[in-house]
Design a protein around this motif. Structure first.
Motif, PDB file in Angstrom:
ATOM      1  N   SER A   1      43.577  37.363  42.357  1.00 21.40           N
ATOM      2  CA  SER A   1      42.236  37.385  41.783  1.00 21.40           C
ATOM      3  C   SER A   1      41.956  38.712  41.082  1.00 21.40           C
ATOM      4  O   SER A   1      41.245  38.754  40.068  1.00 21.40           O
ATOM      5  CB  SER A   1      41.196  37.169  42.888  1.00 21.40           C
TER       6      SER A   1
ATOM      7  N   GLN B   1      45.303  39.107  38.167  1.00 22.94           N
ATOM      8  CA  GLN B   1      45.360  38.168  37.029  1.00 22.94           C
ATOM      9  C   GLN B   1      46.771  38.175  36.428  1.00 22.94           C
ATOM     10  O   GLN B   1      46.976  38.297  35.225  1.00 22.94           O
ATOM     11  CB  GLN B   1      44.324  38.552  35.966  1.00 22.94           C
TER      12      GLN B   1
ATOM     13  N   ALA C   1      45.163  33.780  34.805  1.00 24.52           N
ATOM     14  CA  ALA C   1      44.301  33.695  35.979  1.00 24.52           C
ATOM     15  C   ALA C   1      44.774  32.623  36.953  1.00 24.52           C
ATOM     16  O   ALA C   1      44.605  32.749  38.155  1.00 24.52           O
ATOM     17  CB  ALA C   1      42.861  33.415  35.557  1.00 24.52           C
TER      18      ALA C   1
ATOM     19  N   SER D   1      43.715  31.908  40.563  1.00 21.75           N
ATOM     20  CA  SER D   1      42.959  33.133  40.861  1.00 21.75           C
ATOM     21  C   SER D   1      42.747  33.398  42.346  1.00 21.75           C
ATOM     22  O   SER D   1      41.645  33.361  42.856  1.00 21.75           O
ATOM     23  CB  SER D   1      41.614  33.100  40.143  1.00 21.75           C
TER      24      SER D   1
ATOM     25  N   ARG E   1      38.477  36.601  47.858  1.00 19.64           N
ATOM     26  CA  ARG E   1      39.861  36.506  47.382  1.00 19.64           C
ATOM     27  C   ARG E   1      40.473  37.870  47.073  1.00 19.64           C
ATOM     28  O   ARG E   1      41.674  37.969  46.815  1.00 19.64           O
ATOM     29  CB  ARG E   1      39.917  35.617  46.142  1.00 19.64           C
ATOM     30  N   ASP E   2      39.661  38.921  47.082  1.00 15.30           N
ATOM     31  CA  ASP E   2      40.178  40.262  46.828  1.00 15.30           C
ATOM     32  C   ASP E   2      40.712  40.918  48.096  1.00 15.30           C
ATOM     33  O   ASP E   2      41.321  41.991  48.038  1.00 15.30           O
ATOM     34  CB  ASP E   2      39.088  41.151  46.216  1.00 15.30           C
TER      35      ASP E   2
END
Length: 532
Positions: free
Chosen positions: A319, A322, A332, A335, A376-377
């Motif tokens: 995410s 990319q 992406a 992602s 998602r990070d």
């Protein structure tokens, strides 16, 4: 064309599979459908029909990526390879799926599933559909059927007999899966009437059938690596037997490590060799790898579906990063759909793995812990699979990948032999086991011996961790953790195991999945697994 043509329509056009949960329903289509006899009167029909049996393991239906031959079961929750990834990988420390609204995945990856989980239903239904397809193929290729159709050419008859034996191996494969995943299941062969509600077979009964079936057909199969790519040969049959023996203590309560080691030795001597580049086992042209034993075929143009490799390659795109273009998909892609949990990331911790090409972990500025699954990070990602060939050519489609899923490969055999040696199996030596393990570690380090181990380091814990490093995202992790006693219970916890952010113990009955409720309702011979 890099692979045999998969034409499910060749076989599926003849039959409608009327219900995903009725195990084996095979009923005629309407009058507009090509009749069975007309189909088999066509040149090459018997091989085309066999392609349909194989094809069920790669795609879900004949109407495109969203189609499913299983009524009431979504294509996204019933692809064979994708279900293997979900059930053998997502339920462990190896991966975590970000989008928990996707049907059934929240329950799987938090280990809180029930018998109503749609992915569990999809797996059971797909396995039983393969049984149905094999059984029907065998019914249509008996000597009596062939004679009645005027098939008398000796070469064609020999080919059809080979096709029949290959189909029997595929049926044994899915019954092996049934033992591993469910511990029992409906048992029906070509000798039973169509639409019969078969009896429930225990793990022991299924084990005995798989072992007997493979042993019977093995001498009649083509030698390892001598058949068309993607088709069954003696190497595939021996690999299923080796897996059956490796897990026999779990499956039937009887250790069979000596038998497993003997099969491993036979496979190793069958002409397979390690690919000099580990990552080339996971590229868009991995069909040319010398260590592939059996794969689930994927073609971006011909077999467009959301199978295992399409899911993993699109899902591994970060995410933050990319970085899809690095893997031959859109920048992406999905992602951040898939991330890894801390406990798996730590398998590659330390300077020892800095130059290990198996270490595709991408940390960047990411936190190693995933405290919020929707973020998602959080959590590291990996970049193991690619839709780019070993020569740098991107697959023809940037969504549906060209990368085959390596269901069985030689590296696994090396580690299986080493595990048998650790377990003191007759016929093994520690020296040979260390040689096999170090061959993998040297391959991973470009030939350097700096990561080699000594005999004293070859322990059960090392084998379990080394299998994770070598084979992650190849559908082995849940089975390995169960076999080593690290899945249920609390001796080894991982993030979100049992729905606890730091992991909690699982009851022992979670070593098996439940029989789907729909299957129980359809077949009164089936009973639920203990605990569910």
């Amino acid at each position: 064309m890099k692979r045999i043509k998969i034409s499910l329509l060749c076989l599926f056009g003849l039959y409608a599979f009327s219900a995903c949960t009725s195990d084996l329903d095979v009923t005629p289509e309407d009058d507009d459908t090509l009749t069975t006899e007309a189909f088999y009167a066509q040149p090459g029909a018997y091989k085309q029909a066999l392609a349909g049996v194989y094809g069920n393991l790669s795609i879900t239906g004949t109407g495109g990526s969203g189609s499913s031959l299983l009524q009431g079961v979504d294509a996204g929750t019933s692809n064979y390879g994708r279900c293997i990834f979900y059930m053998e990988t997502l339920t462990t420390d190896e991966a975590l799926w970000s989008y928990e609204n996707d049907a059934g995945l929240r329950e799987l990856q938090r280990n809180i599933w029930t018998a109503d989980n749609p992915v569990i239903l999809g797996m059971y239904s797909r396995l039983m559909l393969e049984v149905a397809l094999v059984n029907e193929y065998l019914r249509q290729t008996t000597p009596e059927k062939l004679s009645g159709r005027g098939v008398t050419d000796a070469t064609e008859l020999a080919d059809i007999e080979l096709y029949r034996n290959e189909a029997r191996v595929l049926r044994a494969l899915v019954y092996y899966n049934m033992i591993d995943i469910f511990g029992k299941g409906t048992f029906v062969t070509e000798n039973d009437p169509i639409n019969v509600r078969g009896p429930q077979y225990s793990a022991q009964q299924l084990y005995d059938f798989v072992e007997s079936e493979l042993t019977t057909v093995l001498p009649s199969l083509k030698a390892a690596r001598s058949n068309e790519y993607g088709r069954v040969d003696q190497g595939v049959a021996n690999m299923i037997l080796a897996k059956l023996y490796l897990n026999a203590n779990v499956f039937i309560g009887t250790p069979k490590y000596a038998e497993c080691a003997a099969k491993c030795t036979e496979i190793i001597g069958s002409g397979y060799t390690l690919n000099t580049n580990y990552l080339n086992n996971f590229t868009a042209d991995n069909q040319i790898s010398s260590e592939m034993i059996f794969t689930l075929q994927s073609d971006g143009n011909v077999t467009q579906n959301y199978g295992a490799t399409t899911t993993m390659i699109n899902g591994q795109v970060g995410s933050i990063e990319q970085n899809g273009e690095n893997f031959g998909v859109s920048a992406a892609a999905w992602s951040g759909a898939i991330r890894i949990r801390r406990q798996f990331a730590e398998k590659f911790a330390g300077n020892e793995f800095t130059n290990d090409v198996r270490n595709t972990v991408i940390s960047g500025d990411r936190a190693i812990d995933i405290t919020d699954i929707a973020d998602r990070d959080q959590g590291y990602i990996v970049g193991k699979y690619s839709n780019i060939s070993s020569t740098g050519v991107v697959g023809p489609n940037t969504t549906f990948v060209d990368t085959d899923f390596p269901l069985f490969r030689l590296a696994d055999v090396y580690l299986m032999y080493a595990e048998c040696a650790v377990r003191n199996a007759a016929g093994t030596t520690t020296a040979q086991a260390v040689t096999y393990v170090n061959a993998l570690r040297m391959r991973a380090r470009g030939g350097s011996v700096n990561g080699n181990i000594s005999a004293s380091e070859l322990t059960p814990d090392f084998i379990l961790d080394e299998r994770a490093r070598e084979l992650y995202w190849e559908g082995h992790r849940r089975q390995d953790l169960v076999r080593f006693g690290r899945y249920a219970g609390g001796s080894y916890n991982w993030a979100w195991k049992g729905n606890g952010s730091n992991g909690v113990a699982l009851p022992n009955y979670f070593n098996l999945f439940p029989i789907p409720t729909s299957a129980l309702n359809t077949n009164p011979n089936l009973t639920q697994n203990t605990g569910y």
